[in-house]
Design an enzyme around this catalytic site. Structure first.
Site, short mmCIF file in Angstrom:
data_model
loop_
_atom_site.label_atom_id
_atom_site.label_comp_id
_atom_site.label_asym_id
_atom_site.label_seq_id
_atom_site.Cartn_x
_atom_site.Cartn_y
_atom_site.Cartn_z
N GLY A 27 49.70 28.21 36.08
CA GLY A 27 50.80 28.31 35.40
C GLY A 27 51.49 29.26 35.59
N ASN B 158 44.25 27.11 46.03
CA ASN B 158 44.14 26.30 44.47
C ASN B 158 45.46 26.13 44.27
OD1 ASN B 158 41.86 26.98 44.82
ND2 ASN B 158 42.00 28.82 42.97
N GLU C 155 47.01 29.95 28.84
CA GLU C 155 45.85 28.92 29.43
C GLU C 155 45.15 28.59 28.77
OE1 GLU C 155 48.82 28.30 34.09
OE2 GLU C 155 46.80 28.66 33.84
N LYS D 203 38.27 41.30 52.81
CA LYS D 203 37.91 40.82 53.71
C LYS D 203 37.50 42.37 54.86
CE LYS D 203 39.55 36.25 54.94
NZ LYS D 203 38.22 36.05 54.68
N GLY E 50 45.23 35.45 33.78
CA GLY E 50 45.31 34.42 34.84
C GLY E 50 43.56 33.56 34.51
N VAL E 51 43.53 32.95 35.01
CA VAL E 51 42.31 32.31 35.52
C VAL E 51 41.13 33.12 36.27
CG1 VAL E 51 40.62 30.59 35.99
CG2 VAL E 51 42.86 30.34 34.80
N GLY E 52 40.51 33.58 36.35
CA GLY E 52 39.72 34.09 37.54
C GLY E 52 38.91 35.48 37.58
#
Lengths: 503, 503
Positions: free
Chosen positions: B381, B377, B287, B401, B262-264
């Protein structure tokens, strides 16, 4: 006998169910044929119950889907079941699962085979497969379902065949047995239409692994489905109107796209409703063929039906057996990893119609867990179809238990299908077309079209108060399950309790 | 110019961004190229913001995924956006979505194209597509992403090209443009390996529909990803150990199976962690390619990478542009309905690694909604991959946090991925292998391996009390969101509030 067991060496393996059951030892994992009560192994599991009276016997049990003949009940009562995959519908087993006595692993029905091959599940020690015949090469001709029988037979150390002579030998040719190849060099499933055949008519196995053959003659347990009623007729009517409108706007042809219809009373009634609908040349690409499938085939509305099992009432079962050569040209049974394959569901563009236990404001669906905790049956194939369908439709009556339960709630107490996978929701009240809508827009459609009038104001009030807190999917989190809690405490989701019960 | 616009008639269509933006009228639906800030239409959307100052302009906007260049922010501030599909990451737009001002339709990224073709979404009026060149036949050569550009170009009434000369012409040949045929006679996607090409190198369109060409030279916005940290390194280490154990037990080869990441920040760090892992000959079927992809390619660990977009930091972007002929042999970019196709994810046997916002006792995952209500967001996908993967792994830090939020909770406040689609959960604390486990067994593994020690006792206490009520998936429904409520009221999920904050 020579017609049914055409592989001569295998004839030596004929034995009693008790002897075959003696192959099964404490701690083993079994793979049984059987999907939606059709084509299930019958004699050996019952012999296993007797065997459990004489020795400690705890096994893991995999099947295609539900079994008939009270097999799950008897095995549960005998204390034999320690783990059960991937689906069940038996009330006694259900109680044991919910009590934590049997570990139940609820799976998308297309995935058990893949996970077994990957080594992610316990290996199958013994497969017990119902067959109509054994071919010259020792291949297994299935009966009224295919289910997971091919993968069980492929992977099991030993195979036991229940050769059921109550199923006509002419059933040979009904099945299409295709199994995906090994990764990472696997090729596509080259299936381009509902009626296409891409595999063989029997399950190929090394006949040396056939450890025993047991002769049986018991018919499948008949279907549970109830007849349609005014509410299910209204649900069917809403779906017909919706699909007719799609045809009118040229988004669908009069032959629609291949239909998948879930198992059970509402789904059966919905398919029955197509008898009077202005569609022609229909096709089914589904899991289970029910009585309604045969009504549509006989009426000429339905041209072809593909599935993994035939689960019908006793009269329809009799008719099918009598006219098997006729139906064999119009029906194909496939392994459940093919009948439910995401690849094929998306390619063919299935219109999927499945049943919800409850759904919420935003279109999330609970198919399995009563009050979020207690398992009914399992997710079955609904996720295989809903995620990949051309149109994913979920149906439910708007209320249950005489109105004490609203099937449309602020938040579902368990999520099986997220809002992404739900295009259309239908109750007897009406139909909400959720395509292209944001969650707040979906909520307004659900309130207007699906919720029972006696719960509409309360649901609207919840939604309005949730919107004051903001968010893409507004909720008042501390009240999200307040309807479920009220039912737990008072017996009814209604404010004021069941005193307000509707007629 | 002649190299970049090889179709002579199209050269007549060169115009300014302002003139091109004038094609876009109030009420229209736009399809913009762009996926994860890569290959996005840049000039025309910004011209649209200016245009909105002069006239009422409210549009629906579809993209591949997120856009760069503050496009979503500027369009939101100008009040232009009324509907947005299928993904976004912009803080200003996010606020507008959560305030209910913009209708956001969050979709599985493989599905937008299919739903457009089916007529289930508003029709595309104008497509704005960034291109590196227009071929002799008028076909569009994409830039750093493919995304939904092919389907937008196929369906739009008018096409606007942004010809970006900052992207080397040598990018031609990087892309593989394949589009599924019409139903119900559609054939398989004949893709059998990560590096295979099954389409053309450009998007075929009727050049008469190219209404305008705008010349641009602005680079893509660089990636947001942060460097790895001790927790992300621990997560990467747990995944490497787990996969190595799979190799040790011969369930995987040393080349594993194609990876999707995944993205990030966390996902990028996990992929970075493969640099030191005992695997070779890796491949990606994902992706988005991030910096870590290029580290692995350059180190020879990764042989080939397939995706829909390249989203990297400025230095890596520079390196890619300089050595584009080199990378073109090792990378292919595909339409997102192919990079994310369930058919291919299952066939290739992807190992999917995606990020969770929170997950629960039973392994249900929330990827999108803070406190169950506020969109971050979008699902992106993750659902395309997780449902169909060979192994579906979700990662998250155990707390957020400063410890006031536990990312492991009794019940997720929003479900994006059900427990059926989650095989492995990983935090810096450890890894829970959930394969083949029942829900109660999954809960014990999550408590033991994933939850932060400071929340472990509270989670165990909840689970034990839930089990007293019974069920397949035990819950104390009225307390299921009590941690979220406590955070809302006190600022911390901890009993006693944030006074117990950890270092």
């Amino acid at each position: 006998m020579h017609d049914r067991i055409r592989h001569p060496a295998s004839r030596q393996r004929i034995t009693s169910a008790d002897h075959a059951a003696a192959l099964i030892e404490n701690g083993m994992t079994l793979g049984l044929s059987g999907f939606a009560r059709a084509g299930d192994a019958k004699a050996v599991p019952h012999a296993l119950v007797k065997r459990a009276a004489q020795m400690p016997l705890h096994i893991g049990l995999m099947s295609g889907a539900s079994l008939g003949h009270d097999t799950d009940r008897l095995l549960t009562e005998a204390g034999v079941l320690s783990r059960r995959f991937p689906f069940q519908t038996d009330p006694t087993l259900r109680r044991a699962i919910n009590h934590g006595d049997v570990a139940f692993i609820d799976q998308h029905l297309s995935q058990t085979a893949e996970r077994l091959r990957a080594g992610h599940l316990p290996a199958i020690d013994v497969a017990v497969i119902e067959a109509a015949a054994i071919t010259e090469t020792g291949a297994i001709v299935p009966t009224m379902s295919v289910g997971n029988a091919p993968v069980f037979a492929q992977l099991a150390r030993q195979i036991v065949i229940e050769l059921n002579t109550s199923v006509p030998a002419a059933i040979e040719g009904l099945h299409d047995i295709y199994m995906p190849g090994s990764r990472p060099q696997r090729g596509p499933m080259e299936l381009g239409s509902v009626s296409q055949r891409i595999g063989g008519s029997a399950i190929s196995v090394d006949p040396d692994r056939i450890a025993a053959i047991v002769m049986t003659d018991q018919a499948d347990s008949p279907s549970h489905a109830l007849p349609s009623d005014p509410e299910t007729d209204q649900i069917a009517g809403h779906i017909n109107d919706f699909l007719y409108n799609e045809v009118h706007h040229t988004r669908l042809q009069r032959s629609l796209l291949p239909l998948q219809v879930g198992v059970g009373t509402i789904a059966n009634a919905v398919l029955h409703g197509f008898l009077d609908a202005p569609f022609d040349g229909l096709s089914l690409y589904s899991e289970v063929l029910q009585d309604s499938t045969f009504e549509l085939l006989d009426a000429g509305k339905l041209l072809f039906a593909s599935a993994s099992a035939i689960t019908v009432s006793a009269p329809v079962q009799h008719r099918f057996m009598e006219q098997i050569e006729h139906y064999r040209e119009r029906i194909v049974l496939r392994p459940q990893e093919i009948s439910n394959a995401p690849e094929l569901v998306r390619r063919l563009g299935i219109i999927a119609i499945n049943t919800a236990l409850e759904f919420d404001l935003y279109g999330n669906v609970n198919s399995t867990h009563v009050s979020g905790t207690h398992m009914m049956n399992g997710i079955g194939g609904s996720g295989d179809f809903a995620r990949n369908a051309h149109l994913s439709i979920f149906v439910s009556k708007s209320i249950a238990k005489g109105g004490d339960v609203s099937c449309v709630v602020p938040m579902v107490s368990h999520v099986d299908h997220t809002e992404h996978d739900v295009d259309v929701l239908v109750t007897e009240v009406g139909l909400a077309d959720l395509r292209g809508l944001s969650p707040r827009e979906r909520a307004r459609a659900v309130i207007e079209h699906c919720v029972h009038p006696s719960y509409r104001d309360a649901l609207r009030d919840y939604f309005n108060r949730a919107c004051l807190r903001g968010g893409q999917t507004p909720h008042v989190l501390e009240e999200a399950f307040s309807w479920h809690q009220r039912q737990r405490e008072t017996g009814s989701m209604r404010e004021g309790g069941s005193a307000l019960r509707v007629a």
